[in-house]
Design an enzyme around this catalytic site. Structure first.
Site, PDB file in Angstrom:
ATOM      1  N   HIS A  27     -10.671   3.501  -2.273  1.00 41.34           N
ATOM      2  CA  HIS A  27     -11.335   4.214  -1.187  1.00 41.34           C
ATOM      3  C   HIS A  27     -12.851   4.022  -1.216  1.00 41.34           C
ATOM      4  CE1 HIS A  27      -7.416   6.108  -0.673  1.00 41.34           C
ATOM      5  NE2 HIS A  27      -7.791   6.048   0.580  1.00 41.34           N
ATOM      6  N   GLU A  30       3.568   4.160   5.233  1.00 40.59           N
ATOM      7  CA  GLU A  30       2.833   3.615   4.091  1.00 40.59           C
ATOM      8  C   GLU A  30       3.661   3.647   2.814  1.00 40.59           C
ATOM      9  OE1 GLU A  30      -0.888   5.703   3.570  1.00 40.59           O
ATOM     10  OE2 GLU A  30       0.029   7.642   3.878  1.00 40.59           O
ATOM     11  N   ASP A  34      -1.563   1.431   1.261  1.00 37.04           N
ATOM     12  CA  ASP A  34      -0.539   2.022   0.388  1.00 37.04           C
ATOM     13  C   ASP A  34       0.791   1.285   0.514  1.00 37.04           C
ATOM     14  OD1 ASP A  34      -1.690   4.079  -1.177  1.00 37.04           O
ATOM     15  OD2 ASP A  34      -2.017   5.226   0.647  1.00 37.04           O
ATOM     16  N   CYS A  46      -3.396   0.926  10.654  1.00 33.20           N
ATOM     17  CA  CYS A  46      -4.710   1.479  10.350  1.00 33.20           C
ATOM     18  C   CYS A  46      -5.169   1.126   8.941  1.00 33.20           C
ATOM     19  CB  CYS A  46      -4.734   2.996  10.559  1.00 33.20           C
ATOM     20  SG  CYS A  46      -3.640   3.866   9.457  1.00 33.20           S
TER      21      CYS A  46
END
Ligand code: PEP
Ligand code: MG
Length: 546
Positions: free
Chosen positions: A188, A431, A455, A502
């Site tokens: 992240h 995900e 993920d 996304c």
């Protein structure tokens, strides 16, 4: 000149000065002393410095983020002045004849434990605040501050690694690039760097950290992953040129603003942007995104030192919806856990956090947190075109529970005569491989799917996205991942749902044609990639056989 090599996670060139980011976690040693009065005096000085620091932070927060967010620093000042806390520190210094920092550390442990054991959620969360003020005191006692950047100068932040909560706390207007010695490209922190639209390099290695100091001149090439410390004239010239070329390319992309995301043969697709906070909206608008495909709402929680209230959340969601003026805004419910840790959630350490207690699992087992967020979302829904999306889904029964809770929240609002929009779209993230495989069961229950390739890749290939040592095994174009995306897209369309992507793969323009051929309806990418993806779409011709 010294040259280091890392992995570029956002392409661009930055030239500037290094600012070393020091972690605040400090080792506290127990030292015996006869000078009890001296230790007490040191503690008093550290405390008055902490008060002064907190006042400065409070004033800054009040100006920048308003009263609701600033209030916590007032609470910290009150805690610092608390008699029980101070008596405990003095007592430990006196009775054990030890140094002030150790007395603070023991007091912090005792108080944090006491707060954690309380029933009341609000009091429980005070454990994190006690730790926070205690760390500040210890840092002051050790003369160990995070180096401050010169107030007007932008700097290149260099760190061993940065966790998301540290990244969000940086003053973004002052950061021109990031370099970390460790970290992985799908973490992240790397995603945040991309969102911030600045060159970023990870995995530069320990030698890099040992070979630099704050104030050193540095050139960061986010395309190649090269870092030049004290660059020679020739390197400087070459990279200034590269920076200019880059700006020219960006200028050409600017010409695509206002144009459609349409292929040569007339196929249209939505290109939206991913954001992590309200302050990212400017970049979404500047880059002409058609909507927001992923608002990682957990960053509201990461930026706070306590659970954001319904009011705080409502005002953030309302601001995003109003700023987007009727364009689609998809807000993902909180995805805390794994690498996104927040002290006040009091999450237990886990063996395998990516496979652990995170995201929707927290929401379903602590429904008071989930309901607060849903209420804020539904209340904000009347100010724009809202979609709500749920992360980490693995089963039909989870989704049934989620939809029940949504209905309950709406009924509650209705009974209180509080308005909400009836046309909020509900969707889930695909995900986990489980969600993709049962996408035929999940699709009839929702309005849309959004594939979280970060993920999905991690779980499909069994490769921890946080672990830089296994990056060589992460083939982001792996057939298994692509098949799962295709399967989800087919099932979505079969049951009348739309499907987007996304995850970071959505911005990989070598796959744009593949995604278009799969029938993906929307690609949501970091704001800086919107125009690049638009360019790739406009060059694609689906009428040609592959
Ligand atoms: C993903 O997993 O692809 C995703 C978009 O969510 P995050 O990166 O926040 O886990
Ligand atoms: Mg994810």
């Amino acid at each position: 000149m010294k040259k280091y090599q890392g992995k570029g996670v956002y392409g661009a060139v930055a030239i500037g000065k290094i600012s070393l980011f020091k972690k605040n976690d400090t080792e506290v040693k127990r030292v015996h002393t006869e000078d009890i009065e001296g230790e007490k005096k040191r503690y008093e000085e550290a405390k008055s410095l902490a008060m002064q620091q907190l006042q400065e932070i409070y004033d800054k927060a009040l100006k920048e983020v308003g009263n609701a967010h600033a209030a916590i620093f007032e609470i910290h000042q009150m805690m610092l002045d608390d008699d029980d806390y101070n008596d405990s520190v003095y007592n430990i210094i006196e009775t054990q004849s030890i140094n002030a920092e150790y007395a603070v550390a023991v007091t912090a442990d005792n108080f944090a434990e006491m707060f954690s054991a309380m029933e009341d959620e609000y009091m429980k969360a005070r454990a994190a605040d006690v730790r926070d003020i205690s760390n500040r005191l210890i840092s002051n006692l050790l003369g160990n501050f995070t180096e401050k950047t010169n107030s007007d100068e932008k700097v290149v932040i260099c760190a061993s690694d940065l966790v998301p909560s540290e990244t969000v706390s940086l003053d973004k207007d002052k950061v021109m690039a990031f370099v970390t010695a460790h970290g992985s490209s799908n973490s992240h922190t790397a995603i945040l760097a991309r969102n911030m639209n600045i060159p970023a390099i990870i995995g530069a290695g320990e030698d890099f950290l040992n070979g630099i100091k704050s104030g050193d001149e540095v050139i960061v090439d986010g395309y190649t992953g090269e870092i030049f410390v004290d660059p020679d004239e020739e390197t400087r010239k070459r990279l200034i040129e590269k920076q200019r070329d880059d700006e020219e390319k960006k200028r050409l992309l600017e010409e695509l603003k206002g144009k459609e995301n349409v292929t040569l043969d007339g196929h249209k697709i939505n290109v939206y942007a991913n954001i992590g906070s309200v302050s990212d909206i400017g970049k979404v608008l500047v880059n002409d995104a058609g909507g927001i495909g992923l608002f990682r709402s957990e960053f509201l929680y990461l930026e706070n030192s306590d659970y954001p209230t319904e009011e705080q959340q409502f005002s953030a969601y309302k601001k995003v919806l109003e700023s987007m003026a009727g364009k689609k805004v998809i807000i993902r419910t909180l995805d805390i856990g794994a690498d996104k840790k927040v002290d006040y959630f009091n999450l237990k350490p886990e063996e395998n956090p990516a496979l652990g207690y995170r995201a929707i699992r927290i929401c379903l087992t602590r429904p008071e947190i989930f309901k607060t967020q849903l209420k804020a979302l539904y209340r904000a829904s009347v100010f724009g075109n809202l979609g709500i999306m749920f992360p980490m889904i693995t089963s039909v029964s989870e989704l049934e529970k989620i939809l029940e809770i949504c209905d309950a929240v709406k009924s509650e609002l209705k009974s209180q005569d509080i308005l909400y929009s009836e046309s909020v779209e509900l969707g889930i993230m695909i995900e986990t491989p489980a969600a993709a495989v049962i996408s035929d069961k999940l699709a009839p229950m929702v309005d849309f799917f959004s594939v979280g390739t970060n993920d999905l890749t991690q779980y499909t290939l069994a490769c921890d996205r946080q672990n830089p040592d296994i990056e060589q095994f992460v083939n982001t174009h792996h057939e298994a991942v692509l098949r799962l995306i295709e399967m989800s897209a087919e099932n979505a369309h079969k049951y009348g749902a739309w499907v987007g992507i996304c995850g970071e793969l959505g911005a990989d323009t070598t796959l744009t044609e593949t995604f278009l051929r799969m029938g993906i309806d929307e690609l949501s990418v970091s704001p800086a990639f919107v125009l690049k993806v638009r360019e790739a779409i406009r060059k694609t011709d689906l009428s040609k056989k592959q």
